[in-house]
Design an enzyme around this catalytic site. Structure first.
Site, PDB file in Angstrom:
ATOM      1  N   GLU A  35       0.833  -1.205   0.000  1.00 45.71           N
ATOM      2  CA  GLU A  35       0.000   0.000   0.000  1.00 45.71           C
ATOM      3  C   GLU A  35       0.874   1.264   0.000  1.00 45.71           C
ATOM      4  O   GLU A  35       0.577   2.241  -0.685  1.00 45.71           O
ATOM      5  CB  GLU A  35      -0.933   0.017   1.214  1.00 45.71           C
ATOM      6  CG  GLU A  35      -1.982  -1.091   1.204  1.00 45.71           C
ATOM      7  CD  GLU A  35      -1.510  -2.358   1.890  1.00 45.71           C
ATOM      8  OE1 GLU A  35      -2.360  -3.168   2.277  1.00 45.71           O
ATOM      9  OE2 GLU A  35      -0.282  -2.539   2.032  1.00 45.71           O
ATOM     10  N   TYR A  36       1.969   1.226   0.800  1.00 47.03           N
ATOM     11  CA  TYR A  36       2.877   2.372   0.859  1.00 47.03           C
ATOM     12  C   TYR A  36       3.486   2.633  -0.515  1.00 47.03           C
ATOM     13  O   TYR A  36       3.523   3.772  -0.993  1.00 47.03           O
ATOM     14  CB  TYR A  36       3.987   2.124   1.883  1.00 47.03           C
ATOM     15  CG  TYR A  36       4.944   3.284   2.055  1.00 47.03           C
ATOM     16  CD1 TYR A  36       4.757   4.234   3.051  1.00 47.03           C
ATOM     17  CD2 TYR A  36       6.043   3.435   1.218  1.00 47.03           C
ATOM     18  CE1 TYR A  36       5.635   5.310   3.205  1.00 47.03           C
ATOM     19  CE2 TYR A  36       6.922   4.502   1.352  1.00 47.03           C
ATOM     20  CZ  TYR A  36       6.711   5.430   2.354  1.00 47.03           C
ATOM     21  OH  TYR A  36       7.577   6.486   2.495  1.00 47.03           O
ATOM     22  N   ASP A  37       3.962   1.569  -1.168  1.00 48.47           N
ATOM     23  CA  ASP A  37       4.585   1.713  -2.487  1.00 48.47           C
ATOM     24  C   ASP A  37       3.593   2.229  -3.524  1.00 48.47           C
ATOM     25  O   ASP A  37       3.967   2.981  -4.436  1.00 48.47           O
ATOM     26  CB  ASP A  37       5.170   0.373  -2.946  1.00 48.47           C
ATOM     27  CG  ASP A  37       6.372  -0.044  -2.116  1.00 48.47           C
ATOM     28  OD1 ASP A  37       6.941   0.824  -1.435  1.00 48.47           O
ATOM     29  OD2 ASP A  37       6.731  -1.237  -2.144  1.00 48.47           O
ATOM     30  N   LYS A 115      24.002   4.949  23.878  1.00 46.19           N
ATOM     31  CA  LYS A 115      25.019   5.553  23.022  1.00 46.19           C
ATOM     32  C   LYS A 115      25.108   4.713  21.745  1.00 46.19           C
ATOM     33  O   LYS A 115      25.740   3.660  21.720  1.00 46.19           O
ATOM     34  CB  LYS A 115      26.377   5.608  23.725  1.00 46.19           C
ATOM     35  CG  LYS A 115      27.427   6.414  22.982  1.00 46.19           C
ATOM     36  CD  LYS A 115      28.697   6.542  23.819  1.00 46.19           C
ATOM     37  CE  LYS A 115      29.724   7.422  23.105  1.00 46.19           C
ATOM     38  NZ  LYS A 115      30.144   6.851  21.824  1.00 46.19           N
ATOM     39  N   LYS A 315      30.785   4.056  29.140  1.00 47.04           N
ATOM     40  CA  LYS A 315      31.044   3.098  28.065  1.00 47.04           C
ATOM     41  C   LYS A 315      31.281   1.703  28.650  1.00 47.04           C
ATOM     42  O   LYS A 315      32.062   1.531  29.591  1.00 47.04           O
ATOM     43  CB  LYS A 315      32.245   3.540  27.228  1.00 47.04           C
ATOM     44  CG  LYS A 315      32.038   4.910  26.568  1.00 47.04           C
ATOM     45  CD  LYS A 315      33.134   5.251  25.590  1.00 47.04           C
ATOM     46  CE  LYS A 315      32.964   4.510  24.297  1.00 47.04           C
ATOM     47  NZ  LYS A 315      33.894   4.975  23.242  1.00 47.04           N
ATOM     48  N   CYS A 409      51.626 -10.167  -6.249  1.00 42.29           N
ATOM     49  CA  CYS A 409      50.491 -10.996  -5.844  1.00 42.29           C
ATOM     50  C   CYS A 409      51.015 -12.265  -5.180  1.00 42.29           C
ATOM     51  O   CYS A 409      51.911 -12.932  -5.728  1.00 42.29           O
ATOM     52  CB  CYS A 409      49.641 -11.342  -7.063  1.00 42.29           C
ATOM     53  SG  CYS A 409      48.344 -12.547  -6.715  1.00 42.29           S
ATOM     54  N   CYS A 432      45.283 -15.117 -12.650  1.00 42.84           N
ATOM     55  CA  CYS A 432      45.845 -15.413 -11.321  1.00 42.84           C
ATOM     56  C   CYS A 432      45.155 -16.638 -10.731  1.00 42.84           C
ATOM     57  O   CYS A 432      43.918 -16.673 -10.624  1.00 42.84           O
ATOM     58  CB  CYS A 432      45.641 -14.206 -10.420  1.00 42.84           C
ATOM     59  SG  CYS A 432      45.948 -14.506  -8.670  1.00 42.84           S
TER      60      CYS A 432
END
Length: 682
Positions: A35-37, A115, A315, A409, A432
């Site tokens: 419905e939102y779309d 936090k 913290k 490499c 490679c």
């Protein structure tokens, strides 16, 4: 009398703003995604027809626009200062004592907020409309990220003044962050594109906000929570708690566990209680922020040169351990990226034994100044990839050498290149061996061509013997050739050949997903296959034709176009066609649609959990896509229903908690219909 376009546009905008507020602030949506779309699409269509009526605060402006050339710096009207912190109870009591001393007898009350571990930003509204979003930056100056912030649906583009008048200028401070489930999903997609994963949601959030293409930002599910003020004229509240109630009315989200505390003892009790629930939250937190509630008391308390005196962050200790770095090795991904991995003395952390940890890239190694044999700090939280967060320099062995970037490499000894203005080092040799192995493993994986018996070690053997160099070489393998390998029996060899032959029936979307094209995962592969129908048609498509496909932006279009037009990509396609691998994909079968022509799962978001009897996990996800739905990896309020098989776990619990409808496998089949299911599988 018909409604005028302008009036209908205004109505749609108000409805969409209302539903955003219900979803992000109050967690009680009234309508589903479909419905939102539909409302959003109607508004998009009307604004296209009447471009003179488009405004900056329209919900349609969240999808992202053209890439910008760079971020400009902007000055904060009120500096975004640092916050002092502590890790123990005594530090909190010392903070309270300092506050009461400066207030000379007045008793402060406090507000406690989680936090959030994200990116601090400032949002500026003038006359209720968002005009600027900026990062914290250096505190007084930050980067203008307005284009990216507009894509975040929990950031209102216009404040709602229905219940409380909005001041002329409102500057809000808050955190942009990413939920854990979205972090895992985006990180997985990043790895699938041959790029290195991020260590944690905070880093991925920060990296996303630095993208110059806001369309990419819009796809990553960033969210926002408010936790402070900047410039407000005139200020309509006398306390922070009163302010919080006001901004809720205006449509701004605040952290769920924000609480009042009458004194320091209550504050410590809130901090202790939050420690036991923070691990259940869908996002990362690393502490609680304790703020004096009264704005008048805050003015009297003032600030030092770097931090306000009226706020302190408590913290929580991170899950971390010290261990010894044995070695740094460089892994080569299927796209050629070289990623440093730390081999460690095994250490138990976060509930598991960790022997390896991510070092991310060469810039991170340089920042940490890592040397050979260092004692390092390893962190792990929840499902976050273990990573090295620091070095104990005092324990460094004398003469230890700094970790240097590779010049060649580690797989093919070809010279490597560092991408300009990035920390990425890449092997550019498409032949490679390690790249070839990674590409082949990806191609054979269950979600791609699903060649069950062609496993990692066997692919290593076949590449090392020169029997596999391209995807097409898989289809040239013979039973007799396999029998020459170590520990290969007659039955095992035949099983491999049978699995390879079975893979010839995979659809175009599975093949596209297996080719290792950057930015092309399962969903994008399905969209491309459905739209173009064949490798030949995709190869002939122009950039404009590719980017015009729904869900395919310019970055993906460029990547697909490059693959089909560079020599290596063209060769991969040609040799696959030569061995008979050239699948076609017709549009969804009419049998999959109902009498009205609509697909039974059109617009629905569905989560599958547990083991199903009649459908494999990747098979049901493809069925969902072919019937018009979207298979999601996490349950949220936006989920339309969950399909639960045997041994369904936390996703089922989450569905029950949120009140999301749960269907058994049998109920799911009944819902879509056996005929539609058979058509979608075919």
């Amino acid at each position: 009398m018909p409604t005028s376009p302008q009036r209908r546009i205004e109505t749609l905008r108000k409805e969409l703003h209302h539903h955003n507020q219900l979803y992000y602030q109050q967690a009680r949506p009234e309508i589903g995604d479909r419905e939102y779309d539909a409302l959003m699409q109607e508004l998009i269509d009307l604004e296209k027809a009447h471009p003179e009526l488009i405004s900056a605060d329209s919900p349609t402006q969240r999808v992202g626009g053209e890439p910008i050339e760079g971020f400009k710096e902007v000055k904060h009207a009120v500096p975004m200062m640092s916050i002092d912190n502590t890790y123990d109870e005594q530090g909190v009591r010392d903070f309270d004592e300092r506050v009461r001393k400066i207030l000379a007898g007045d008793t402060p009350s406090y507000v406690l907020e989680p936090k959030i571990d994200g990116t601090a930003v400032s949002l500026r509204y003038e006359e209720g409309v968002l005009v600027l979003a900026a990062t914290r930056g250096r505190g007084n100056v930050g980067d203008d990220i307005t284009a990216n912030a507009r894509t975040i649906r929990s950031i209102p583009l216009r404040l709602n003044d229905a219940k409380a008048k909005v001041p002329k200028i409102v500057e809000l401070r808050g955190e942009i962050y990413m939920e854990n489930a979205d972090f895992q999903k985006v990180n997985k997609a990043i790895q699938a594109q041959g790029e290195e994963p991020y260590a944690n949601p905070r880093n991925l959030t920060s990296g996303t906000l630095k993208r110059l293409d806001s369309k990419i930002v819009a796809q990553r599910g960033l969210r926002f929570l408010t936790h402070g003020t900047g410039q407000v004229e005139p200020m309509p509240a006398e306390s922070y708690w009163e302010w919080i109630e006001l901004i809720k009315h205006w449509g701004l989200p605040v952290p769920k566990h924000t609480q009042q505390a009458a004194n320091v003892d209550e504050a410590l009790a809130r901090i202790a209680a939050f420690a036991s629930v923070r691990g259940t939250l869908p996002y990362q937190t690393d502490g609680m922020v304790m703020k004096v509630d009264s704005f008048e008391q805050r003015r009297r308390l003032g600030a030092t040169s770097k931090a306000p005196r009226w706020v302190m962050a408590y913290k929580y200790e991170a899950e971390q351990q010290q261990t010894v770095l044995r070695n740094v090795r460089w892994q080569v991904g299927k796209g050629g990226n070289l990623t440093p991995v730390a081999d460690l003395e095994p250490v138990f952390i976060g509930g598991v034994t960790v022997s390896h940890a991510s070092l991310h890239n060469i810039d991170q190694i340089k920042r940490l100044e890592i040397h050979e044999g260092d004692t390092v700090i390893v962190e792990r939280a929840g499902e976050v990839i273990p990573y090295v967060s620091g070095v104990i320099v005092g324990k460094r062995v004398k003469g230890a050498k700094a970790i240097a970037p590779p010049k060649k490499c580690p797989s093919c000894a070809s010279p490597v290149e560092k991408e300009a203005d990035t920390p990425y080092i890449r092997c550019v040799n498409p032949a490679c061996p390690d790249q070839v192995k990674e590409r082949l493993r990806w191609f054979c994986a269950r979600s791609q061509m699903d060649i069950e018996n062609l496993g990692e070690k066997l692919i290593d053997q076949l590449v090392d013997r020169g029997m596999l160099k391209t995807f097409a070489d898989i289809y040239k393998l013979t039973r007799e050739g396999l029998l020459e390998l170590e520990r290969m029996g007659d039955k095992s060899a035949q099983n491999i050949i049978d699995a390879i032959e079975e893979s010839r029936t995979r659809g175009l979307d599975r093949l596209l997903g297996g080719l290792g094209i950057r930015h092309v995962g399962t969903r994008v592969a399905f969209v491309l296959a459905s739209h173009f129908g064949s490798l030949e048609t995709i190869g002939k498509a122009t950039l404009e034709e590719l980017s015009s496909v729904h869900e395919i932006g310019e970055v993906i279009a460029q990547s697909v176009h490059d693959f089909f037009h560079n020599p290596a990509g063209k060769h991969a396609i040609e040799v696959l066609k030569a061995v008979g691998i050239d699948p076609k994909m017709a549009p969804p079968s009419p049998a999959a649609a109902g009498a009205d022509g609509a697909l039974p799962l059109a617009g629905l978001t569905i989560v599958v959990t547990g083991s199903l009897q009649s459908l494999a996990r990747d098979e049901i996800e493809r069925v969902i896509a072919r019937l018009g739905g979207k298979a999601s990896g996490s349950v949220s309020k936006k989920t339309n229903f969950v399909v639960a098989g045997e041994k369904a776990g936390s996703k089922l619990d989450k569905a029950k908690e949120l009140g999301v409808k749960v269907l058994s496998e049998k109920e799911f089949i009944e819902k879509v219909g056996k005929e539609a299911l058979a058509a979608a599988k075919g």
